[in-house]
Scaffold this motif. Structure first.
Motif, PDB file in Angstrom:
ATOM      1  N   UNK A 173       0.866  -1.174   0.069  1.00 46.59           N
ATOM      2  CA  UNK A 173       0.191   0.012  -0.042  1.00 46.59           C
ATOM      3  C   UNK A 173       0.714   1.281  -0.093  1.00 46.59           C
ATOM      4  N   UNK A 174       1.901   1.388   0.746  1.00 45.51           N
ATOM      5  CA  UNK A 174       2.780   2.616   0.991  1.00 45.51           C
ATOM      6  C   UNK A 174       3.669   2.522  -0.309  1.00 45.51           C
ATOM      7  N   UNK A 175       3.931   1.417  -1.092  1.00 43.76           N
ATOM      8  CA  UNK A 175       4.699   1.801  -2.260  1.00 43.76           C
ATOM      9  C   UNK A 175       4.006   2.575  -3.197  1.00 43.76           C
ATOM     10  N   UNK A 176       2.475   2.527  -3.133  1.00 43.11           N
ATOM     11  CA  UNK A 176       1.841   3.482  -4.176  1.00 43.11           C
ATOM     12  C   UNK A 176       1.503   4.731  -3.258  1.00 43.11           C
ATOM     13  N   UNK A 177       0.975   4.703  -1.938  1.00 42.58           N
ATOM     14  CA  UNK A 177       0.566   6.083  -1.727  1.00 42.58           C
ATOM     15  C   UNK A 177       1.516   6.769  -0.561  1.00 42.58           C
ATOM     16  N   UNK A 178       2.714   6.020  -0.390  1.00 38.51           N
ATOM     17  CA  UNK A 178       3.508   6.541   0.595  1.00 38.51           C
ATOM     18  C   UNK A 178       3.012   6.623   1.970  1.00 38.51           C
ATOM     19  N   UNK A 179       3.740   7.073   3.076  1.00 39.43           N
ATOM     20  CA  UNK A 179       3.384   7.049   4.204  1.00 39.43           C
ATOM     21  C   UNK A 179       2.229   7.981   4.694  1.00 39.43           C
ATOM     22  N   UNK A 180       1.622   7.838   5.937  1.00 39.97           N
ATOM     23  CA  UNK A 180       0.725   9.042   6.170  1.00 39.97           C
ATOM     24  C   UNK A 180       1.187  10.450   6.015  1.00 39.97           C
ATOM     25  N   UNK A 181       0.318  11.056   5.620  1.00 42.54           N
ATOM     26  CA  UNK A 181       0.811  12.580   5.333  1.00 42.54           C
ATOM     27  C   UNK A 181       1.748  12.883   4.011  1.00 42.54           C
ATOM     28  N   UNK A 182       1.753  11.888   3.203  1.00 41.57           N
ATOM     29  CA  UNK A 182       2.339  12.158   1.956  1.00 41.57           C
ATOM     30  C   UNK A 182       1.774  12.878   1.151  1.00 41.57           C
ATOM     31  N   UNK A 183       2.425  13.541   0.107  1.00 38.40           N
ATOM     32  CA  UNK A 183       1.879  14.246  -0.971  1.00 38.40           C
ATOM     33  C   UNK A 183       0.894  13.523  -2.021  1.00 38.40           C
ATOM     34  N   UNK A 184       1.286  12.668  -2.098  1.00 44.01           N
ATOM     35  CA  UNK A 184       0.501  11.633  -3.084  1.00 44.01           C
ATOM     36  C   UNK A 184      -0.936  11.372  -2.308  1.00 44.01           C
ATOM     37  N   UNK A 185      -0.641  11.076  -1.124  1.00 50.69           N
ATOM     38  CA  UNK A 185      -2.113  10.760  -0.080  1.00 50.69           C
ATOM     39  C   UNK A 185      -2.879  12.125  -0.450  1.00 50.69           C
ATOM     40  N   UNK A 186      -2.343  13.246  -0.182  1.00 49.47           N
ATOM     41  CA  UNK A 186      -3.084  14.412  -0.183  1.00 49.47           C
ATOM     42  C   UNK A 186      -3.716  14.669  -1.441  1.00 49.47           C
ATOM     43  N   UNK A 187      -2.858  14.490  -2.590  1.00 53.44           N
ATOM     44  CA  UNK A 187      -3.389  14.733  -4.099  1.00 53.44           C
ATOM     45  C   UNK A 187      -4.787  13.981  -4.151  1.00 53.44           C
ATOM     46  N   UNK A 188      -4.972  12.852  -4.041  1.00 54.62           N
ATOM     47  CA  UNK A 188      -5.871  11.724  -4.055  1.00 54.62           C
ATOM     48  C   UNK A 188      -6.904  11.746  -3.262  1.00 54.62           C
ATOM     49  N   UNK A 189      -6.813  12.503  -2.105  1.00 51.26           N
ATOM     50  CA  UNK A 189      -7.731  12.492  -0.930  1.00 51.26           C
ATOM     51  C   UNK A 189      -9.117  12.601  -1.581  1.00 51.26           C
ATOM     52  N   UNK A 190     -10.220  11.659  -1.283  1.00 52.05           N
ATOM     53  CA  UNK A 190     -11.528  11.722  -1.866  1.00 52.05           C
ATOM     54  C   UNK A 190     -12.192  12.985  -1.311  1.00 52.05           C
ATOM     55  N   UNK A 191     -12.002  13.284  -0.269  1.00 50.94           N
ATOM     56  CA  UNK A 191     -12.857  14.689  -0.006  1.00 50.94           C
ATOM     57  C   UNK A 191     -12.366  15.789  -0.405  1.00 50.94           C
ATOM     58  N   UNK A 192     -11.034  15.796  -0.752  1.00 48.89           N
ATOM     59  CA  UNK A 192     -10.322  17.028  -1.285  1.00 48.89           C
ATOM     60  C   UNK A 192     -10.933  17.258  -2.580  1.00 48.89           C
ATOM     61  N   UNK A 193     -10.979  16.094  -3.325  1.00 46.47           N
ATOM     62  CA  UNK A 193     -11.373  15.905  -4.499  1.00 46.47           C
ATOM     63  C   UNK A 193     -12.800  16.343  -4.967  1.00 46.47           C
ATOM     64  N   UNK A 194     -13.620  15.965  -3.976  1.00 42.53           N
ATOM     65  CA  UNK A 194     -15.003  16.337  -3.914  1.00 42.53           C
ATOM     66  C   UNK A 194     -15.419  17.545  -3.972  1.00 42.53           C
ATOM     67  N   UNK A 195     -14.541  18.249  -3.429  1.00 38.78           N
ATOM     68  CA  UNK A 195     -14.931  19.821  -3.093  1.00 38.78           C
ATOM     69  C   UNK A 195     -14.386  20.447  -4.311  1.00 38.78           C
ATOM     70  N   UNK A 196     -13.612  19.860  -5.287  1.00 39.56           N
ATOM     71  CA  UNK A 196     -12.838  20.929  -6.438  1.00 39.56           C
ATOM     72  C   UNK A 196     -13.870  21.441  -7.157  1.00 39.56           C
ATOM     73  N   UNK A 197     -13.671  22.575  -7.699  1.00 43.93           N
ATOM     74  CA  UNK A 197     -14.377  23.250  -8.891  1.00 43.93           C
ATOM     75  C   UNK A 197     -13.501  23.555  -9.983  1.00 43.93           C
ATOM     76  N   UNK A 198     -14.273  23.459 -11.061  1.00 41.84           N
ATOM     77  CA  UNK A 198     -13.499  23.901 -12.252  1.00 41.84           C
ATOM     78  C   UNK A 198     -14.238  24.249 -13.476  1.00 41.84           C
ATOM     79  N   UNK A 199     -13.682  24.371 -14.687  1.00 42.38           N
ATOM     80  CA  UNK A 199     -14.349  24.853 -15.739  1.00 42.38           C
ATOM     81  C   UNK A 199     -15.630  23.908 -16.510  1.00 42.38           C
ATOM     82  N   UNK A 200     -15.244  22.548 -15.905  1.00 41.03           N
ATOM     83  CA  UNK A 200     -16.290  21.810 -16.543  1.00 41.03           C
ATOM     84  C   UNK A 200     -17.089  21.258 -15.389  1.00 41.03           C
ATOM     85  N   UNK A 201     -18.568  20.601 -15.799  1.00 41.33           N
ATOM     86  CA  UNK A 201     -19.227  20.040 -14.919  1.00 41.33           C
ATOM     87  C   UNK A 201     -18.629  18.762 -14.353  1.00 41.33           C
ATOM     88  N   UNK A 202     -18.989  18.495 -13.240  1.00 40.71           N
ATOM     89  CA  UNK A 202     -18.595  17.159 -12.785  1.00 40.71           C
ATOM     90  C   UNK A 202     -19.109  15.955 -13.405  1.00 40.71           C
TER      91      UNK A 202
END
Length: 279
Positions: A173-202
């Protein structure tokens, strides 16, 4: 009409290797006339390009369809740009999608393109759909492991002796995601992604899970469903009998394919059959 499979080997500059991919041409496929919608269907942990073909009725379900289905492979990796530096997300978006549109008669627009998957693949489908709404008009997740970027330790330790159990160990698991607190984990955190807005509708979203799945999987699917609805996302949510296995997936697949066809073709939503309970 019969669906049939073409196997391609695509050179990947981003991954530094050739990648095999199966493309299922539906019974209604033609190089002429209206272009075809495309569903990219991602396997679970440890799978490959043949996994859906071996474990489900996918070919039979596509006999009378016009939906082209692409089956890529990542093994024990995810289609994300991971902690180890493997750029599977970039490969998917920058190499795989353009290659499919170049080789086949597809509707090369978000209105004709969906991404879906099971477990690891179901979670990644949501991540890709939310990160690239300009590419995908629909997402279909079956038992998505959405909180993988938040996982700490081994919540599945008690199940490791069961035959056919397929969840990553802490090291994998950590080979892919890194240790807790990693940038990779932050980038793909589902609740962070759910809050994103952009030019296209979801994208339109289909979430499905078996009622006998792991308690952790059920809970995270409920949390993600609720978070998506709170942010105004268009979500169809289903629960049906079954565990975290391919028997459940095979039962859930027809509803997922129907969702993709409805949402990408513009047909109005239809009442789901009683066997596909909507919650």
């Amino acid at each position: 009409m019969t669906a049939h499979v073409r196997t391609l080997r695509l050179p990947s500059r981003l991954l530094g290797r050739d990648k095999g991919v199966n493309v299922v041409l539906p019974g209604g496929y033609s190089e002429h006339g209206a272009a075809h919608r495309v569903l990219y269907l991602l396997h679970g942990y440890g799978g490959g390009k043949d996994t859906w073909l071996v474990n489900t009725r996918l070919l039979d379900l596509l006999c009378d369809s016009r939906t082209l289905v692409v089956l890529p492979q990542s093994g024990r990796r995810w289609f994300v740009n991971d902690h180890a530096g493997l750029r599977y997300e970039d490969h998917f978006v920058q190499e795989l999608v353009p290659a499919v549109d170049e080789r086949f008669h597809t509707l090369a627009h978000r209105s004709g393109r969906a991404v879906g998957g099971f477990s690891m693949g179901g979670a990644t489908a949501l991540f890709l759909g939310l990160r690239h709404p300009g590419l995908f008009g629909a997402v279909a997740s079956l038992a998505g492991a959405f909180e993988a970027p938040r996982r700490i330790g081994d919540p599945y330790a008690a199940f490791r002796g069961e035959p056919g159990f397929a969840m990553p160990t802490v090291d994998s698991h950590e080979r892919v995601w890194g240790p807790p607190g990693s940038e990779t984990r932050h980038r793909y955190d589902p609740y962070r992604l759910i809050g994103r807005t952009g030019a296209h509708p979801p994208p339109a979203l289909h979430l499905d899970i078996g009622t006998a799945d792991h308690d952790r999987m059920l809970a995270m699917n409920h949390r993600v469903r609720d978070a998506l609805r709170e942010r105004g996302h268009d979500v169809e949510y289903h629960e049906r009998p079954g565990g975290h296995d391919w028997s459940y997936v095979d039962r859930a697949l027809p509803a997922a394919l129907d969702f993709v066809e409805r949402r990408l073709s513009g047909r109005p939503s239809e009442r789901t059959a009683a066997a596909h309970e909507r919650v």
